[in-house]
Scaffold this active site. Structure first.
Site, PDB file in Angstrom:
ATOM      1  N   THR A 156      61.824   4.059  17.504  1.00  0.00           N
ATOM      2  CA  THR A 156      62.047   3.388  16.214  1.00  0.00           C
ATOM      3  C   THR A 156      63.555   3.224  16.056  1.00  0.00           C
ATOM      4  O   THR A 156      64.319   3.988  16.650  1.00  0.00           O
ATOM      5  CB  THR A 156      61.517   4.231  15.042  1.00  0.00           C
ATOM      6  OG1 THR A 156      62.246   5.459  15.014  1.00  0.00           O
ATOM      7  CG2 THR A 156      60.045   4.519  15.175  1.00  0.00           C
ATOM      8  N   GLU A 180      55.107   3.247  15.088  1.00  0.00           N
ATOM      9  CA  GLU A 180      54.251   4.442  15.167  1.00  0.00           C
ATOM     10  C   GLU A 180      52.761   4.095  15.105  1.00  0.00           C
ATOM     11  O   GLU A 180      51.907   4.947  15.338  1.00  0.00           O
ATOM     12  CB  GLU A 180      54.564   5.391  14.001  1.00  0.00           C
ATOM     13  CG  GLU A 180      55.928   6.047  14.047  1.00  0.00           C
ATOM     14  CD  GLU A 180      57.019   5.208  13.373  1.00  0.00           C
ATOM     15  OE1 GLU A 180      56.887   3.968  13.343  1.00  0.00           O
ATOM     16  OE2 GLU A 180      58.002   5.794  12.906  1.00  0.00           O
ATOM     17  N   LYS A 222      65.572   3.402  -8.344  1.00  0.00           N
ATOM     18  CA  LYS A 222      65.056   4.197  -9.469  1.00  0.00           C
ATOM     19  C   LYS A 222      65.921   3.953 -10.691  1.00  0.00           C
ATOM     20  O   LYS A 222      67.065   4.367 -10.747  1.00  0.00           O
ATOM     21  CB  LYS A 222      65.081   5.683  -9.112  1.00  0.00           C
ATOM     22  CG  LYS A 222      63.906   6.068  -8.253  1.00  0.00           C
ATOM     23  CD  LYS A 222      63.581   7.548  -8.415  1.00  0.00           C
ATOM     24  CE  LYS A 222      62.455   7.897  -7.465  1.00  0.00           C
ATOM     25  NZ  LYS A 222      62.820   8.800  -6.405  1.00  0.00           N
TER      26      LYS A 222
HETATM   27  P1  ADP Z   1      61.954  -0.212  12.952  1.00  0.00           P
HETATM   28  O1  ADP Z   1      61.707   0.893  11.964  1.00  0.00           O
HETATM   29  O2  ADP Z   1      62.392   0.255  14.284  1.00  0.00           O
HETATM   30  O3  ADP Z   1      62.742  -1.350  12.395  1.00  0.00           O
HETATM   31  P2  ADP Z   1      59.186  -0.957  12.717  1.00  0.00           P
HETATM   32  O4  ADP Z   1      58.684  -2.316  13.012  1.00  0.00           O
HETATM   33  O5  ADP Z   1      58.419   0.162  13.233  1.00  0.00           O
HETATM   34  O6  ADP Z   1      60.610  -0.938  13.297  1.00  0.00           O
HETATM   35  O7  ADP Z   1      59.354  -0.822  11.148  1.00  0.00           O
HETATM   36  C1  ADP Z   1      58.259  -0.556  10.350  1.00  0.00           C
HETATM   37  C2  ADP Z   1      58.598  -0.777   8.898  1.00  0.00           C
HETATM   38  O8  ADP Z   1      58.874  -2.151   8.643  1.00  0.00           O
HETATM   39  C3  ADP Z   1      57.485  -0.448   7.966  1.00  0.00           C
HETATM   40  O9  ADP Z   1      57.418   0.936   7.691  1.00  0.00           O
HETATM   41  C4  ADP Z   1      57.844  -1.270   6.728  1.00  0.00           C
HETATM   42  O10 ADP Z   1      58.805  -0.619   5.930  1.00  0.00           O
HETATM   43  C5  ADP Z   1      58.486  -2.481   7.321  1.00  0.00           C
HETATM   44  N1  ADP Z   1      57.518  -3.592   7.365  1.00  0.00           N
HETATM   45  C6  ADP Z   1      56.761  -3.977   8.402  1.00  0.00           C
HETATM   46  N2  ADP Z   1      56.009  -5.045   8.079  1.00  0.00           N
HETATM   47  C7  ADP Z   1      56.278  -5.337   6.783  1.00  0.00           C
HETATM   48  C8  ADP Z   1      55.822  -6.325   5.849  1.00  0.00           C
HETATM   49  N3  ADP Z   1      54.949  -7.264   6.188  1.00  0.00           N
HETATM   50  N4  ADP Z   1      56.327  -6.285   4.597  1.00  0.00           N
HETATM   51  C9  ADP Z   1      57.226  -5.361   4.229  1.00  0.00           C
HETATM   52  N5  ADP Z   1      57.707  -4.420   5.063  1.00  0.00           N
HETATM   53  C10 ADP Z   1      57.244  -4.402   6.320  1.00  0.00           C
END
Ligand code: ADP
Length: 552
Positions: free
Chosen positions: A191, A337, A446
Site C-alpha cells: 500500500t 488489502e 471535525k
Molecule cells: P493506496 O492506499 O496505496 O493508495 P488503495 O487503492 O489500496 O491504494 O487505496 C484504497 C483506498 O482508496 C480506500 O481505502 C479508499 O479510501 C480509497 N478509495 C478507493 N476507491 C474509492 C472510491 N470509489 N471512492 C472513494 N474512495 C475510494
C-alpha cells in the site's frame, strides 16, 4: 454413520495457472493487444501467451534458479510480457511483487528490501531507476530487461542484466505447471503508506482465483468473452483490480496501454480496438475527457462500461460519460488489502420502480459488495450501525480475498481477532445496500464535534465548469476545532474567484459545511496511485490562517 469422505468433489486446487490454461484451451484465439515500450502495437493470442508463460517459468527455474517461495519483483507497464511474468512466476510457485515506479526512491528501496526481492523484471523505461538504486538492494541477484536483443541498452550499468527474450529462448514450452497448495503466496503489493512505512499485502492463488470469479459476476464487473477490456489501471496498482485474472478467465480480449496513458493515446486504443470496458482512477478519466472536449468530432461509440474507482468519482464526470457519450459508469470501491474489489455500483434487481433521479443519486455511491465480501459499519464501540443511508461509521470487511495480516506482521492494529479488517474508511450504507464513502478516517474534518465529508464537497465543486480539480482539507480553528478549506485548480486562462465557487456550493451542501475560504493552486499533489495527497496538501497549508480563524 455414513462415510462422507468418499464420493466428494475433486480437490482441484485454485491455482492461477488454471485461469490461463482455460483461456488458452477455450479462448485460444482471443488476443492480448499491447502498446509496446519499443513503439509498435503487439498482438498475441492467449494460446501464444500460455506457451510463452511456460517457457518463462521453465527458464526462470533452470537459468535463474527461481524456486517456490522466492519473491520476484516487476517494475513494468501493462503489456503482454508483464502478463507472461505474472503467470509464469506465479505458476511455478514463486511470488510476483509489483513495484510502483511512481514511488519515491527511498520508498522503493524500503519496499524491495522489506520484500527481499531476488530478481527484478524491468521495462526499458525504468532501467535508469535501478541503475541508480541497485547498490541499495543487496537481495537482488540481477535484472531481466523486458525487451528483445535489438532493443537491449548497450551500456547498461545494471548488474547481471539479462535480455528477457534471450531468457525465454532458454525455456521449454512443454513445461508442466507444478501442483501445490492453493493457499500458497503468489502476489505481493505494498500500500502506498500515507502514514508510516508502506505495508505489504500478500495474495494467494486461492484468493486471486476466488476474487477474479467474484469480479466477473453479473452484478460486479460482468465480463464475458464478447468484451474488449482496456485496463488503464496499472498492474502495479492494487493487483491490477484483478483484471489480469478476470479478463483471461472470461475470455475477453485484453488491450494493454503500455506507458502511454494520456487522453489521446487512450482514445486511440478505445477506438481502434473497439474497447467495450475500461477501468481506471478518476485522474485518468480527467485526461481523456479533456482530450474529448478539445476534439468534439470524437465520440466513444464502442465503449459500454467504464469502471471508476480508487478515489471518488465526481458527479460531473459520471454525467459526461453517461449523458454525452452514452457510457455506463460503474463506481467501485476497493483496497489493495481486498484484492482489491469491495463494492461496485451496478443496479440491483428489485429497484425497478426507483425514479431516475433516485437511481442517479444511488449510482453516485460506491455500490454493493459481491459474494465473498462481508461488510459492516460500526461506531467507536464496534456497535453495528443501521443501513439507513444516514448513520456513518468505520467500514469493516471480511472475506477470503481480504488480508488477514500485513507481510511480516506490520500494522497489526488494523486486524481484529475476529477477522474483521478495519478499512480506515468512514461510510454509510443505505437500505438497498449501497455503500457511500464519506472520507478516509484520517481526512475527515471535525467541526464542532460533527463530521464534514470532504469528498462530497470536492465532488460538487468539480461540477463547476471552470474547475479542473478540487480538494477540501480541515484546518485548525479556535472555535470549531477544524473548518474546511477548499483548494482549487481552475481551467487555464479562465477567471473565477472564490466567492463564485462558494455561491456555486450554496444550497447543495449543509450551511455549516460551507468552506471558510477558497485557495487556488496550479496543481494538486497526487499519491503514487493517483489520489489527491491530502497529507501533502495539509503540509502545504499548515501556516494558512482561515479568515474566520482569529474571530474565535
Ligand atoms: P493506496 O492506499 O496505496 O493508495 P488503495 O487503492 O489500496 O491504494 O487505496 C484504497 C483506498 O482508496 C480506500 O481505502 C479508499 O479510501 C480509497 N478509495 C478507493 N476507491 C474509492 C472510491 N470509489 N471512492 C472513494 N474512495 C475510494
Amino acid at each position: 454413520m455414513s462415510n462422507l469422505k468418499h464420493g466428494l468433489m475433486q480437490d482441484w486446487p485454485l491455482l492461477v495457472h488454471t485461469v490461463l490454461d482455460h483461456a488458452s484451451n477455450w479462448q485460444g484465439d482471443r488476443e492480448v493487444v499491447s502498446r509496446s515500450i519499443e513503439g509498435p502495437i503487439h498482438r498475441c493470442t492467449y494460446s501464444q501467451l500460455s506457451v510463452r508463460s511456460k517457457k518463462l517459468a521453465s527458464a526462470a527455474m533452470s537459468e535463474l534458479g527461481i524456486k517456490q517461495g522466492d519473491v520476484i519483483a516487476t517494475m513494468a507497464w501493462n503489456g503482454y510480457r508483464h502478463m507472461e511474468i505474472w503467470y509464469g512466476i506465479m505458476g511455478l510457485g514463486a511470488v510476483v511483487h509489483t513495484l510502483n515506479p511512481r514511488l519515491f526512491a527511498e520508498q522503493l528501496v524500503y519496499i524491495a528490501n522489506h520484500a527481499e526481492d531476488q530478481w527484478v523484471f524491468v521495462d526499458l523505461t525504468f532501467v535508469p531507476i535501478f541503475e541508480a538504486l541497485q547498490d541499495k538492494l543487496p537481495t537482488v541477484k540481477g535484472y531481466i530487461i523486458m525487451t528483445d536483443k535489438a532493443h537491449m541498452p548497450a551500456d547498461t550499468k545494471l548488474k547481471n542484466a539479462i535480455c528477457y527474450e534471450d531468457l525465454l529462448e532458454a525455456g521449454n514450452e512443454t513445461f508442466q505447471w507444478p501442483t501445490f497448495d492453493e493457499r500458497t503466496a503468489c502476489g505481493m503489493c505494498y500500500t502506498s503508506g500515507t502514514t508510516g512505512n508502506p505495508k505489504g499485502v500478500v495474495y494467494t492463488h486461492r484468493s486471486n482465483v476466488l476474487h477474479a470469479m467474484a469480479s466477473c459476476m453479473g452484478d460486479a464487473m460482468s465480463f464475458s468473452s464478447r468484451d474488449n477490456i482496456l485496463p488503464v489501471v496499472p498492474m502495479f496498482h492494487a493487483n491490477a483490480w484483478s483484471l489480469a485474472f478476470s479478463g483471461p478467465m472470461s475470455g475477453a480480449n485484453m488491450i494493454m496501454p503500455g506507458a502511454q496513458m494520456d487522453g489521446a493515446s487512450i482514445y486511440e486504443l478505445l477506438d481502434a480496438e473497439k474497447v467495450s470496458l475500461t477501468a481506471a482512477v478518476p485522474t485518468v478519466w480527467l485526461m481523456l475527457l479533456q482530450f474529448l472536449e478539445e476534439n468534439p468530432d470524437k465520440m466513444l461509440p464502442h465503449l459500454e462500461r467504464v469502471i471508476i474507482g480508487g478515489a471518488a468519482c465526481p458527479e460531473s464526470m459520471m454525467k459526461i460519460f453517461e449523458e454525452k457519450y452514452g457510457v455506463n459508469v460503474l463506481h467501485a470501491w476497493g483496497m489493495t488489502e481486498m484484492s482489491p474489489l469491495g463494492t461496485i455500483g451496478s443496479r440491483r434487481g428489485g429497484m425497478e420502480d426507483m425514479s431516475a433521479a433516485d437511481w442517479w443519486q444511488t449510482q453516485l455511491k460506491q455500490g454493493r459488495p459481491p459474494y465473498s465480501i462481508e461488510m459492516k459499519i460500526t461506531d467507536e464501540n464496534d456497535k453495528i450501525l443501521p443501513h439507513d443511508g444516514k448513520a456513518f461509521g468505520r467500514l469493516k470487511v471480511r472475506g477470503p480475498a481480504i488480508s488477514s495480516a500485513y507481510f511480516k506482521g506490520d500494522g497489526s492494529e488494523n486486524f481484529a481477532d475476529d477477522g474483521w479488517f478495519d478499512t480506515g474508511d468512514v461510510s454509510t450504507i443505505d437500505d438497498n445496500g449501497y455503500m457511500q464513502i464519506t472520507d478516509r478516517a484520517k481526512d475527515v474534518i471535525k467541526s464542532g464535534g460533527e463530521w464534514i465529508s470532504s469528498i462530497e464537497i470536492e465532488n460538487i465543486a468539480v461540477g463547476h465548469p471552470l474547475v479542473v480539480e478540487a480538494a477540501v482539507i480541515g484546518l485548525p480553528h479556535p472555535k470549531w476545532d477544524e473548518r474546511p478549506l477548499l483548494v482549487i485548480v481552475k481551467k487555464p486562462d479562465c477567471e473565477v474567484d472564490g466567492q463564485e465557487l462558494l455561491d456555486f456550493l450554496q444550497g447543495k451542501i449543509a450551511k455549516w459545511w460551507m468552506p471558510d475560504a477558497v485557495a487556488f493552486v496550479d496543481e494538486l499533489p497526487h499519491t503514487a496511485t493517483g489520489k489527491i495527497s491530502k497529507l501533502t496538501l495539509r503540509k502545504t497549508f499548515k501556516d494558512y490562517v482561515l479568515p474566520t480563524g482569529d474571530a474565535g
